[in-house]
Design a protein around this motif. Sequence first.
Motif, PDB file in Angstrom:
ATOM      1  N   ALA A  47       0.832  -1.204   0.000  1.00  0.00           N
ATOM      2  CA  ALA A  47       0.000   0.000   0.000  1.00  0.00           C
ATOM      3  C   ALA A  47       0.866   1.254   0.000  1.00  0.00           C
ATOM      4  O   ALA A  47       0.525   2.274  -0.601  1.00  0.00           O
ATOM      5  CB  ALA A  47      -0.923  -0.002   1.212  1.00  0.00           C
ATOM      6  N   TRP A  48       2.015   1.177   0.671  1.00  0.00           N
ATOM      7  CA  TRP A  48       2.933   2.310   0.705  1.00  0.00           C
ATOM      8  C   TRP A  48       3.406   2.667  -0.694  1.00  0.00           C
ATOM      9  O   TRP A  48       3.466   3.847  -1.064  1.00  0.00           O
ATOM     10  CB  TRP A  48       4.114   1.973   1.603  1.00  0.00           C
ATOM     11  CG  TRP A  48       5.184   3.001   1.645  1.00  0.00           C
ATOM     12  CD1 TRP A  48       6.367   2.997   0.968  1.00  0.00           C
ATOM     13  CD2 TRP A  48       5.183   4.214   2.412  1.00  0.00           C
ATOM     14  NE1 TRP A  48       7.109   4.120   1.254  1.00  0.00           N
ATOM     15  CE2 TRP A  48       6.409   4.884   2.145  1.00  0.00           C
ATOM     16  CE3 TRP A  48       4.283   4.796   3.292  1.00  0.00           C
ATOM     17  CZ2 TRP A  48       6.734   6.099   2.737  1.00  0.00           C
ATOM     18  CZ3 TRP A  48       4.611   6.007   3.883  1.00  0.00           C
ATOM     19  CH2 TRP A  48       5.814   6.653   3.596  1.00  0.00           C
ATOM     20  N   ASP A  49       3.760   1.656  -1.496  1.00  0.00           N
ATOM     21  CA  ASP A  49       4.224   1.922  -2.854  1.00  0.00           C
ATOM     22  C   ASP A  49       3.122   2.497  -3.735  1.00  0.00           C
ATOM     23  O   ASP A  49       3.388   3.315  -4.618  1.00  0.00           O
ATOM     24  CB  ASP A  49       4.784   0.640  -3.479  1.00  0.00           C
ATOM     25  CG  ASP A  49       6.156   0.285  -2.932  1.00  0.00           C
ATOM     26  OD1 ASP A  49       6.833   1.189  -2.403  1.00  0.00           O
ATOM     27  OD2 ASP A  49       6.553  -0.892  -3.017  1.00  0.00           O
ATOM     28  N   LEU A  50       1.873   2.073  -3.523  1.00  0.00           N
ATOM     29  CA  LEU A  50       0.763   2.684  -4.257  1.00  0.00           C
ATOM     30  C   LEU A  50       0.661   4.169  -3.937  1.00  0.00           C
ATOM     31  O   LEU A  50       0.405   4.999  -4.815  1.00  0.00           O
ATOM     32  CB  LEU A  50      -0.552   1.976  -3.922  1.00  0.00           C
ATOM     33  CG  LEU A  50      -0.749   0.561  -4.482  1.00  0.00           C
ATOM     34  CD1 LEU A  50      -2.049  -0.032  -3.960  1.00  0.00           C
ATOM     35  CD2 LEU A  50      -0.744   0.569  -5.996  1.00  0.00           C
ATOM     36  N   GLY A  51       0.868   4.505  -2.667  1.00  0.00           N
ATOM     37  CA  GLY A  51       0.870   5.912  -2.284  1.00  0.00           C
ATOM     38  C   GLY A  51       2.032   6.672  -2.877  1.00  0.00           C
ATOM     39  O   GLY A  51       1.893   7.844  -3.264  1.00  0.00           O
ATOM     40  N   LEU A  52       3.193   6.021  -2.989  1.00  0.00           N
ATOM     41  CA  LEU A  52       4.363   6.681  -3.558  1.00  0.00           C
ATOM     42  C   LEU A  52       4.168   7.048  -5.025  1.00  0.00           C
ATOM     43  O   LEU A  52       4.702   8.056  -5.493  1.00  0.00           O
ATOM     44  CB  LEU A  52       5.596   5.784  -3.410  1.00  0.00           C
ATOM     45  CG  LEU A  52       6.225   5.696  -2.019  1.00  0.00           C
ATOM     46  CD1 LEU A  52       7.422   4.757  -2.050  1.00  0.00           C
ATOM     47  CD2 LEU A  52       6.631   7.069  -1.494  1.00  0.00           C
ATOM     48  N   VAL A  53       3.415   6.229  -5.765  1.00  0.00           N
ATOM     49  CA  VAL A  53       3.130   6.557  -7.161  1.00  0.00           C
ATOM     50  C   VAL A  53       2.460   7.930  -7.244  1.00  0.00           C
ATOM     51  O   VAL A  53       2.800   8.766  -8.079  1.00  0.00           O
ATOM     52  CB  VAL A  53       2.251   5.479  -7.827  1.00  0.00           C
ATOM     53  CG1 VAL A  53       1.789   5.920  -9.209  1.00  0.00           C
ATOM     54  CG2 VAL A  53       3.023   4.168  -7.941  1.00  0.00           C
ATOM     55  N   GLY A  54       1.497   8.186  -6.337  1.00  0.00           N
ATOM     56  CA  GLY A  54       0.845   9.489  -6.292  1.00  0.00           C
ATOM     57  C   GLY A  54       1.784  10.594  -5.857  1.00  0.00           C
ATOM     58  O   GLY A  54       1.794  11.689  -6.432  1.00  0.00           O
ATOM     59  N   GLU A 361      -1.475  10.218   0.954  1.00  0.00           N
ATOM     60  CA  GLU A 361      -2.110  10.206   2.279  1.00  0.00           C
ATOM     61  C   GLU A 361      -2.893   8.909   2.492  1.00  0.00           C
ATOM     62  O   GLU A 361      -2.847   8.309   3.571  1.00  0.00           O
ATOM     63  CB  GLU A 361      -3.038  11.425   2.407  1.00  0.00           C
ATOM     64  CG  GLU A 361      -3.772  11.536   3.738  1.00  0.00           C
ATOM     65  CD  GLU A 361      -5.113  10.812   3.756  1.00  0.00           C
ATOM     66  OE1 GLU A 361      -5.587  10.464   4.854  1.00  0.00           O
ATOM     67  OE2 GLU A 361      -5.664  10.574   2.656  1.00  0.00           O
ATOM     68  N   SER A 362      -3.592   8.458   1.452  1.00  0.00           N
ATOM     69  CA  SER A 362      -4.348   7.215   1.566  1.00  0.00           C
ATOM     70  C   SER A 362      -3.420   6.025   1.805  1.00  0.00           C
ATOM     71  O   SER A 362      -3.689   5.162   2.654  1.00  0.00           O
ATOM     72  CB  SER A 362      -5.165   6.974   0.289  1.00  0.00           C
ATOM     73  OG  SER A 362      -6.156   7.966   0.124  1.00  0.00           O
ATOM     74  N   GLY A 363      -2.325   5.964   1.056  1.00  0.00           N
ATOM     75  CA  GLY A 363      -1.381   4.878   1.245  1.00  0.00           C
ATOM     76  C   GLY A 363      -0.746   4.904   2.628  1.00  0.00           C
ATOM     77  O   GLY A 363      -0.568   3.853   3.271  1.00  0.00           O
ATOM     78  N   MET A 364      -0.417   6.094   3.114  1.00  0.00           N
ATOM     79  CA  MET A 364       0.209   6.218   4.433  1.00  0.00           C
ATOM     80  C   MET A 364      -0.749   5.800   5.550  1.00  0.00           C
ATOM     81  O   MET A 364      -0.384   5.022   6.439  1.00  0.00           O
ATOM     82  CB  MET A 364       0.660   7.661   4.647  1.00  0.00           C
ATOM     83  CG  MET A 364       1.358   7.919   5.970  1.00  0.00           C
ATOM     84  SD  MET A 364       1.959   9.630   6.114  1.00  0.00           S
ATOM     85  CE  MET A 364       0.401  10.533   6.024  1.00  0.00           C
ATOM     86  N   THR A 365      -2.006   6.306   5.495  1.00  0.00           N
ATOM     87  CA  THR A 365      -2.952   5.943   6.549  1.00  0.00           C
ATOM     88  C   THR A 365      -3.392   4.485   6.432  1.00  0.00           C
ATOM     89  O   THR A 365      -3.670   3.836   7.445  1.00  0.00           O
ATOM     90  CB  THR A 365      -4.194   6.862   6.508  1.00  0.00           C
ATOM     91  OG1 THR A 365      -4.773   6.820   5.194  1.00  0.00           O
ATOM     92  CG2 THR A 365      -3.821   8.287   6.862  1.00  0.00           C
ATOM     93  N   ALA A 366      -3.418   3.950   5.193  1.00  0.00           N
ATOM     94  CA  ALA A 366      -3.755   2.533   5.025  1.00  0.00           C
ATOM     95  C   ALA A 366      -2.670   1.653   5.608  1.00  0.00           C
ATOM     96  O   ALA A 366      -2.957   0.580   6.186  1.00  0.00           O
ATOM     97  CB  ALA A 366      -3.970   2.209   3.547  1.00  0.00           C
ATOM     98  N   ALA A 367      -1.404   2.072   5.474  1.00  0.00           N
ATOM     99  CA  ALA A 367      -0.313   1.303   6.069  1.00  0.00           C
ATOM    100  C   ALA A 367      -0.421   1.298   7.587  1.00  0.00           C
ATOM    101  O   ALA A 367      -0.028   0.334   8.247  1.00  0.00           O
ATOM    102  CB  ALA A 367       1.026   1.886   5.631  1.00  0.00           C
ATOM    103  N   ALA A 368      -0.982   2.381   8.159  1.00  0.00           N
ATOM    104  CA  ALA A 368      -1.096   2.485   9.619  1.00  0.00           C
ATOM    105  C   ALA A 368      -2.384   1.878  10.157  1.00  0.00           C
ATOM    106  O   ALA A 368      -2.372   1.198  11.194  1.00  0.00           O
ATOM    107  CB  ALA A 368      -1.004   3.950  10.041  1.00  0.00           C
TER     108      ALA A 368
END
Length: 404
Positions: A47-54, A361-368
């Motif tokens: 999920a973090w990498d999906l957020g990094l794409v954004g 933000e979505s990837g970061m909060t999803a990771a948490a």
Amino acid sequence: MSSSPLRALLAQTSFVRFWVSRVGGIMANQMLMVALGWHMYDLTASAWDLGLVGLFQFVPALLMTLPAGHIADRHHRARIFALCMLAQGAVAALLCWGTFHGEVSRSLILGLSVLLGVARAFQMPAQQAITPLLVPRELLQRAIAVSSSGMEIAVIGGPALGGLLYTTGAATVYALCTALLLLSFALALWVRYPFTPTRQASTWSDVFAGLHFVWERKVLLGATSLDLFAVLLGGATALLPIYAKDILHTGPVGLGLLRAAPAVGALAMSIVLTRWPLERQVGRRLLMAVAVFGLATLGFGLSQSFALSMLMLAITGAADNISVVTRLTLTQLETPDEMRGRVAAVNSIFIGASNQLGEFESGMTAAAFGAVGSVVLGGVGSVAIAALWWKWFPALAQRDRMEG
């Protein structure tokens, strides 16, 4: 919409050419985003990498958008748009080549995301500022609604087609994206309008004039910042691969349908707004639409049914379309042409932050907190933003008509 305004709009040949070019480009871009998201998740399951794409798209866009607005006020906007289509076509072609040769990696996807961010930084101000030059003023709100309809058609067809074609291989998606983007490039070169560079953008000290213009007009500041924070918190696009694969168990075809669902609702709403443009209580309706967007996002986050998830996403799209058409119409009507490129650049920063930074933000909060926790928190946040903006921007909440 009566047949007379529709005929008048279709008679604007450069508007029609640009509409087709923009629809083709957006469809290709949406297909590209579906393929990139699924490709990255296949490679890393993160999920973090999906957020990094954004994030990797947002940062260069943030740095380049204000200079891009300055350039849009100094040069032919259709030519700028055409070059952006060509640049994105080159990215799609490189991905196609890399997939055929087994060379696509996490690093390559992130690196090309940077290039996509730069291209969009120049694309957004040019495409937003060109419409008032292609149609008479009395047709502007309808032209924006028709443009929105075309965009939503592309956003519906692009992800659905991208998800379907991805089942035959990522290279198929990338190849079609390349062809569509090259077609959009050629059509944009054919757009004609009287072009006179403004003297007010003659020096680089004028780059920040758009920020000052928006800051001094609280209706515009409230409308653009409302969209920024609502979509920043409430957007769930980056997490759709997780929902499709791990929660709803629908695969890449389901991912394409989920990405298309908001556009289905937005298309329906844009048709309504084309036929019945907003004439009264525009500020109040804008704020209510954002609250509905947040509630529907909350419903999507809690849903474990594919059909219900599609419905909730469609509602978010319908509500967001009211926001988009209202905000863009207000901006175009309140801004003189010599400032439109730089004001559109400010608007692009807000849009880019809400989309690309929202994905991070979505990837970061999803990771948490997990994907569901991230989306639910975002939906609640969007509702809270609508309530706060009602209090903090009374000029926006009390705005009755598009033209003040």
